[in-house]
Write a protein that holds these residues in place. Structure first.
Motif, short mmCIF file in Angstrom:
data_model
loop_
_atom_site.label_atom_id
_atom_site.label_comp_id
_atom_site.label_asym_id
_atom_site.label_seq_id
_atom_site.Cartn_x
_atom_site.Cartn_y
_atom_site.Cartn_z
N LYS A 163 0.83 -1.18 0.10
CA LYS A 163 -0.05 0.13 0.06
C LYS A 163 0.83 1.41 0.22
CE LYS A 163 -3.97 -2.25 2.30
NZ LYS A 163 -4.89 -2.17 3.50
N LYS A 164 2.15 1.30 0.60
CA LYS A 164 2.83 2.32 0.85
C LYS A 164 3.81 2.39 -0.15
CE LYS A 164 1.95 3.24 5.62
NZ LYS A 164 2.90 3.16 7.06
N ARG A 165 4.23 1.49 -1.04
CA ARG A 165 5.32 1.11 -1.80
C ARG A 165 4.55 0.98 -3.17
NH1 ARG A 165 7.79 -3.16 -2.74
NH2 ARG A 165 6.96 -4.19 -1.02
N ASP A 166 4.34 1.53 -4.22
CA ASP A 166 3.88 1.14 -5.23
C ASP A 166 4.27 1.34 -6.65
OD1 ASP A 166 3.41 3.91 -5.24
OD2 ASP A 166 1.42 3.96 -5.28
N TRP A 167 5.55 2.03 -6.57
CA TRP A 167 6.17 2.36 -7.81
C TRP A 167 7.37 1.31 -8.07
CZ3 TRP A 167 11.27 3.27 -7.27
CH2 TRP A 167 11.85 3.52 -5.78
N GLN A 168 7.90 0.53 -7.32
CA GLN A 168 9.16 -0.19 -7.79
C GLN A 168 8.94 -1.17 -8.81
OE1 GLN A 168 8.12 0.71 -4.65
NE2 GLN A 168 9.98 0.78 -3.21
N LEU A 169 7.35 -1.82 -8.90
CA LEU A 169 7.02 -2.67 -9.84
C LEU A 169 7.25 -2.26 -11.23
CD1 LEU A 169 6.50 -5.50 -10.46
CD2 LEU A 169 3.99 -4.91 -10.36
N ARG A 170 6.82 -0.76 -11.37
CA ARG A 170 6.90 0.22 -12.80
C ARG A 170 8.27 0.10 -13.33
NH1 ARG A 170 3.70 2.58 -16.13
NH2 ARG A 170 1.93 2.39 -14.59
N LYS A 171 8.84 0.51 -12.10
CA LYS A 171 10.35 0.77 -12.44
C LYS A 171 11.17 -0.53 -12.92
CE LYS A 171 14.24 2.99 -12.57
NZ LYS A 171 14.38 4.06 -13.65
N THR A 172 10.83 -1.61 -12.23
CA THR A 172 11.31 -3.00 -12.79
C THR A 172 11.05 -3.29 -14.18
OG1 THR A 172 11.18 -3.78 -10.19
CG2 THR A 172 11.36 -5.26 -12.10
N MET A 173 9.62 -2.84 -14.57
CA MET A 173 9.36 -3.20 -15.86
C MET A 173 10.01 -2.31 -16.93
SD MET A 173 5.47 -2.39 -17.58
CE MET A 173 6.04 -0.29 -17.58
N GLU A 174 10.19 -1.08 -16.44
CA GLU A 174 10.90 -0.21 -17.21
C GLU A 174 12.37 -0.66 -17.57
OE1 GLU A 174 10.50 3.53 -15.37
OE2 GLU A 174 8.74 3.75 -15.88
N ILE A 175 13.07 -1.21 -16.43
CA ILE A 175 14.53 -1.72 -16.75
C ILE A 175 14.35 -3.02 -17.56
CG2 ILE A 175 16.47 -2.75 -15.57
CD1 ILE A 175 15.64 -1.09 -13.03
N ALA A 176 13.39 -3.72 -17.16
CA ALA A 176 13.21 -5.09 -18.26
C ALA A 176 13.15 -4.75 -19.60
CB ALA A 176 12.17 -5.98 -17.66
N LEU A 177 12.43 -3.78 -19.87
CA LEU A 177 11.74 -3.36 -21.40
C LEU A 177 13.00 -2.78 -22.07
CD1 LEU A 177 8.38 -1.77 -20.90
CD2 LEU A 177 8.99 -3.81 -22.32
N LYS A 178 14.24 -2.47 -21.53
CA LYS A 178 15.51 -2.12 -22.19
C LYS A 178 16.04 -3.36 -22.66
CE LYS A 178 17.77 0.06 -18.51
NZ LYS A 178 18.57 0.77 -18.03
N TYR A 179 15.98 -4.54 -22.20
CA TYR A 179 16.61 -5.57 -22.73
C TYR A 179 15.60 -6.79 -23.22
CZ TYR A 179 20.24 -3.59 -20.04
OH TYR A 179 21.19 -2.72 -19.55
N ARG A 180 14.47 -6.49 -22.82
CA ARG A 180 13.36 -7.59 -23.24
C ARG A 180 12.32 -7.14 -24.36
NH1 ARG A 180 15.95 -10.15 -19.94
NH2 ARG A 180 15.42 -11.46 -18.47
N ASP A 181 11.74 -8.00 -25.19
CA ASP A 181 10.44 -7.53 -25.95
C ASP A 181 9.17 -7.33 -25.21
OD1 ASP A 181 8.06 -8.48 -27.59
OD2 ASP A 181 9.62 -7.91 -29.04
N LYS A 182 8.64 -6.28 -25.45
CA LYS A 182 7.40 -5.96 -24.82
C LYS A 182 6.32 -6.90 -24.52
CE LYS A 182 4.56 -4.03 -28.53
NZ LYS A 182 3.94 -3.07 -29.19
N ASN A 183 6.49 -8.14 -25.66
CA ASN A 183 5.65 -9.38 -25.50
C ASN A 183 6.08 -10.32 -24.60
OD1 ASN A 183 3.38 -8.09 -26.84
ND2 ASN A 183 4.70 -8.54 -28.67
N THR A 184 7.19 -10.28 -23.93
CA THR A 184 7.85 -11.30 -23.03
C THR A 184 6.83 -11.81 -22.07
OG1 THR A 184 10.11 -10.42 -23.21
CG2 THR A 184 9.65 -11.80 -21.28
N PRO A 185 6.68 -13.02 -21.84
CA PRO A 185 5.52 -13.56 -21.03
C PRO A 185 5.95 -13.06 -19.35
CG PRO A 185 6.75 -15.58 -21.81
CD PRO A 185 7.21 -14.05 -22.48
N VAL A 186 4.96 -13.03 -18.65
CA VAL A 186 5.19 -12.62 -17.33
C VAL A 186 4.13 -13.27 -16.60
CG1 VAL A 186 5.03 -10.93 -15.22
CG2 VAL A 186 6.14 -10.37 -17.60
N GLY A 187 4.41 -14.21 -15.58
CA GLY A 187 3.53 -14.79 -14.81
C GLY A 187 3.29 -14.26 -13.61
N ILE A 188 2.04 -14.12 -13.06
CA ILE A 188 1.52 -13.22 -11.92
C ILE A 188 0.86 -14.47 -11.02
CG2 ILE A 188 0.03 -11.62 -10.80
CD1 ILE A 188 0.73 -10.09 -13.34
#
Length: 245
Positions: A163-188
């Motif tokens: 609830k108090k820490r909600d931006w780190q996942l977006r930052k992780t995605m942005e870093i990953a997109l520098k090296y991965r295709d946008k359609n890379t599968p992500v399991g949740i």
């Protein structure tokens, strides 16, 4: 939980743990003394568990998943070392010594249970990273993410959002997109093997907007990871050496 964990819970006098985890096993420990504390009280409850053992009562410290993966086993040993408490493992026969017998009981971490629900995302090399910066500075976490993605590891993300820490996942995605295709599968996977279990596979570009919380484990695929029907998997490399049809 593992069979050994269930056996230990039946044997001990006292059970200590985060209240949420104690609630998950209330029916198994109804006849036990309970030490339950809130979030961020890990040191207090581990100290209380150690003190209970020092007074001659057997005590189990319960964690979610495996006690040695982002959990309490390390803290228990750290406190014993700090207080210079003599301890021995069950692999050593020191029952006659004045020392605490400490057993780290293996469990089933979310990276294993979650992976099985998705299919086989961890068939090849992977890195496991927690996004919680309560104990680890974000700069260190960010560097680990960058290195893992650049090295083409599958990434298992623990503690993706609170609830108090909600931006780190977006930052992780942005870093990953520098090296991965946008359609890379992500399991949740949320609440793996528990009530309200939810399993989804999305594309990397959709990750930041996915519904995740502290009970969710995220699996970011490598450049080789793929989807097949309901499953996500990462090839080990057999197709390069053998005929697959």
């Amino acid at each position: 939980m593992s069979a050994r964990a269930l056996s230990v819970l039946k044997e001990v006098d006292t059970v200590a743990g985060y209240t949420t985890y104690i609630d998950l096993i209330r029916d198994l420990v109804a006849d036990k003394n309970i030490i339950a504390t809130a979030m961020k009280k890990e040191v207090d409850r581990v100290k209380a568990a150690i003190d209970t053992a020092l007074f001659g009562k057997s005590c189990a410290i319960v964690s979610s998943g495996d006690p040695g993966i982002y959990a309490m086993a390390g803290l228990a040993l750290e406190i014993c070392k700090e207080r210079q408490i003599p301890v021995f493992s069950p692999q050593k026969d020191r029952s006659n010594e004045h020392a605490l017998r400490v057993e780290v009981v293996p469990g089933i971490p979310a990276l294993s249970s979650g992976a099985s629900l998705l299919g086989a995302p961890l068939t090849h090399d992977f890195a496991c990273i927690s996004l919680s910066d309560l104990l680890t500075p974000w700069k260190i976490i960010e560097n680990r993410i960058e290195c893992a993605v650049k090295a083409d590891f599958v990434m298992v993300i623990f503690n993706p959002k609170s609830k108090k820490r909600d931006w780190q996942l977006r930052k992780t995605m942005e870093i990953a997109l520098k090296y991965r295709d946008k359609n890379t599968p992500v399991g949740i996977v949320k609440n793996a093997m528990r009530k309200s279990q939810d399993v989804r596979v999305v594309s990397l570009s959709e990750l930041a907007d996915a519904d995740v919380d502290m009970l969710t484990t995220v699996f970011i695929g490598s450049t080789q990871s793929a989807r097949y029907r309901d499953f996500m998997y990462t090839p080990r490399g057999y197709s390069g050496k053998y005929t697959m049809d």
